[in-house]
Write a protein that holds these residues in place. Sequence first.
Motif, PDB file in Angstrom:
ATOM      1  N   LYS A  55    -123.393 -59.933  18.628  1.00 51.46           N
ATOM      2  CA  LYS A  55    -122.075 -58.582  18.089  1.00 51.46           C
ATOM      3  C   LYS A  55    -122.965 -58.087  17.613  1.00 51.46           C
ATOM      4  O   LYS A  55    -123.182 -56.688  17.976  1.00 51.46           O
ATOM      5  CB  LYS A  55    -120.781 -58.891  18.013  1.00 51.46           C
ATOM      6  CG  LYS A  55    -119.946 -58.417  17.661  1.00 51.46           C
ATOM      7  CD  LYS A  55    -118.296 -58.244  17.106  1.00 51.46           C
ATOM      8  CE  LYS A  55    -117.804 -57.326  16.206  1.00 51.46           C
ATOM      9  NZ  LYS A  55    -116.817 -57.593  15.548  1.00 51.46           N
ATOM     10  N   ASN A  56    -123.363 -58.579  16.517  1.00 55.12           N
ATOM     11  CA  ASN A  56    -123.969 -57.515  15.384  1.00 55.12           C
ATOM     12  C   ASN A  56    -125.597 -57.349  16.155  1.00 55.12           C
ATOM     13  O   ASN A  56    -126.211 -56.341  15.734  1.00 55.12           O
ATOM     14  CB  ASN A  56    -124.594 -58.815  14.299  1.00 55.12           C
ATOM     15  CG  ASN A  56    -123.587 -59.117  13.530  1.00 55.12           C
ATOM     16  OD1 ASN A  56    -122.584 -58.300  13.252  1.00 55.12           O
ATOM     17  ND2 ASN A  56    -123.237 -60.463  13.159  1.00 55.12           N
ATOM     18  N   TYR A  57    -126.147 -58.365  17.265  1.00 54.01           N
ATOM     19  CA  TYR A  57    -127.463 -57.954  18.004  1.00 54.01           C
ATOM     20  C   TYR A  57    -127.207 -56.421  18.345  1.00 54.01           C
ATOM     21  O   TYR A  57    -128.005 -55.189  18.272  1.00 54.01           O
ATOM     22  CB  TYR A  57    -128.255 -58.682  18.947  1.00 54.01           C
ATOM     23  CG  TYR A  57    -129.188 -58.264  19.733  1.00 54.01           C
ATOM     24  CD1 TYR A  57    -130.680 -58.595  19.116  1.00 54.01           C
ATOM     25  CD2 TYR A  57    -128.708 -57.888  21.007  1.00 54.01           C
ATOM     26  CE1 TYR A  57    -131.082 -57.613  19.386  1.00 54.01           C
ATOM     27  CE2 TYR A  57    -130.057 -57.373  21.618  1.00 54.01           C
ATOM     28  CZ  TYR A  57    -131.475 -57.360  21.004  1.00 54.01           C
ATOM     29  OH  TYR A  57    -132.225 -57.152  21.651  1.00 54.01           O
ATOM     30  N   ASP A  58    -125.924 -56.297  19.127  1.00 49.75           N
ATOM     31  CA  ASP A  58    -125.230 -55.399  20.078  1.00 49.75           C
ATOM     32  C   ASP A  58    -125.534 -54.148  18.753  1.00 49.75           C
ATOM     33  O   ASP A  58    -125.806 -52.706  19.026  1.00 49.75           O
ATOM     34  CB  ASP A  58    -124.136 -55.328  20.375  1.00 49.75           C
ATOM     35  CG  ASP A  58    -124.072 -56.177  22.420  1.00 49.75           C
ATOM     36  OD1 ASP A  58    -125.693 -56.796  22.417  1.00 49.75           O
ATOM     37  OD2 ASP A  58    -123.363 -56.378  22.865  1.00 49.75           O
ATOM     38  N   TYR A  59    -124.792 -54.626  18.104  1.00 49.89           N
ATOM     39  CA  TYR A  59    -124.416 -53.139  16.522  1.00 49.89           C
ATOM     40  C   TYR A  59    -125.964 -52.638  16.554  1.00 49.89           C
ATOM     41  O   TYR A  59    -125.901 -51.678  15.948  1.00 49.89           O
ATOM     42  CB  TYR A  59    -123.850 -54.046  15.802  1.00 49.89           C
ATOM     43  CG  TYR A  59    -123.827 -52.882  14.506  1.00 49.89           C
ATOM     44  CD1 TYR A  59    -122.516 -51.958  14.202  1.00 49.89           C
ATOM     45  CD2 TYR A  59    -124.589 -53.028  13.564  1.00 49.89           C
ATOM     46  CE1 TYR A  59    -122.773 -51.077  13.745  1.00 49.89           C
ATOM     47  CE2 TYR A  59    -124.238 -51.867  12.247  1.00 49.89           C
ATOM     48  CZ  TYR A  59    -123.865 -51.435  12.620  1.00 49.89           C
ATOM     49  OH  TYR A  59    -123.146 -50.386  11.372  1.00 49.89           O
ATOM     50  N   TYR A  60    -126.583 -54.174  15.694  1.00 45.74           N
ATOM     51  CA  TYR A  60    -128.137 -53.284  16.119  1.00 45.74           C
ATOM     52  C   TYR A  60    -128.684 -52.335  16.686  1.00 45.74           C
ATOM     53  O   TYR A  60    -129.465 -51.519  15.939  1.00 45.74           O
ATOM     54  CB  TYR A  60    -128.610 -54.071  15.210  1.00 45.74           C
ATOM     55  CG  TYR A  60    -130.465 -54.079  14.144  1.00 45.74           C
ATOM     56  CD1 TYR A  60    -130.428 -53.983  12.745  1.00 45.74           C
ATOM     57  CD2 TYR A  60    -131.097 -55.036  15.210  1.00 45.74           C
ATOM     58  CE1 TYR A  60    -131.271 -53.417  12.149  1.00 45.74           C
ATOM     59  CE2 TYR A  60    -132.180 -53.807  14.234  1.00 45.74           C
ATOM     60  CZ  TYR A  60    -132.161 -53.346  13.490  1.00 45.74           C
ATOM     61  OH  TYR A  60    -133.741 -53.499  12.912  1.00 45.74           O
ATOM     62  N   ILE A  61    -128.502 -52.583  17.946  1.00 43.81           N
ATOM     63  CA  ILE A  61    -129.149 -52.104  18.452  1.00 43.81           C
ATOM     64  C   ILE A  61    -128.970 -50.400  18.518  1.00 43.81           C
ATOM     65  O   ILE A  61    -129.677 -49.085  18.881  1.00 43.81           O
ATOM     66  CB  ILE A  61    -129.396 -51.933  20.177  1.00 43.81           C
ATOM     67  CG1 ILE A  61    -129.495 -53.530  20.218  1.00 43.81           C
ATOM     68  CG2 ILE A  61    -129.324 -51.480  21.784  1.00 43.81           C
ATOM     69  CD1 ILE A  61    -131.744 -54.029  20.512  1.00 43.81           C
TER      70      ILE A  61
END
Length: 143
Positions: A55-61
Amino acid sequence: MNSYEYSKLAKEYLENKKDLRQYTDDLIDKLKELEEKEHYPSMAMKNDKIQESIKNYDYYIEYINLKEKYKNMIDDVVREWEDLNCIIENLGNVSMRKIMRLRYIDNESWKKISSEMYTSESTIFRIHRKALIELGKILESNK
């Protein structure tokens, strides 16, 4: 083209630039807000929190894409500022340039401009009218 048409062309150009300062400030505020949120989600991968990390990776992208978009928009606005300033620099005399800069770049009132230039508002309006005609001629020649 006659004087009226040159003046009208200049007014249309300047009207399109009218809210440039506010738009620039808004974009910079959005970028700052986004950068403040950058450190909020943890990007560390932990075995027991893989779902949160994804979820954080998606947010970061999403953050990276949005940050790039805002930076590109700011670059576009900076180019518009540079174009406006360059066109104003091409005006015939110092008074015209100063009035146009104060009015359209610094967004000053007519009263403030006349006070700063130590002259009457009617003189400011007269010089402004001439500057609009000259600006229209510059814009027409740049087409």
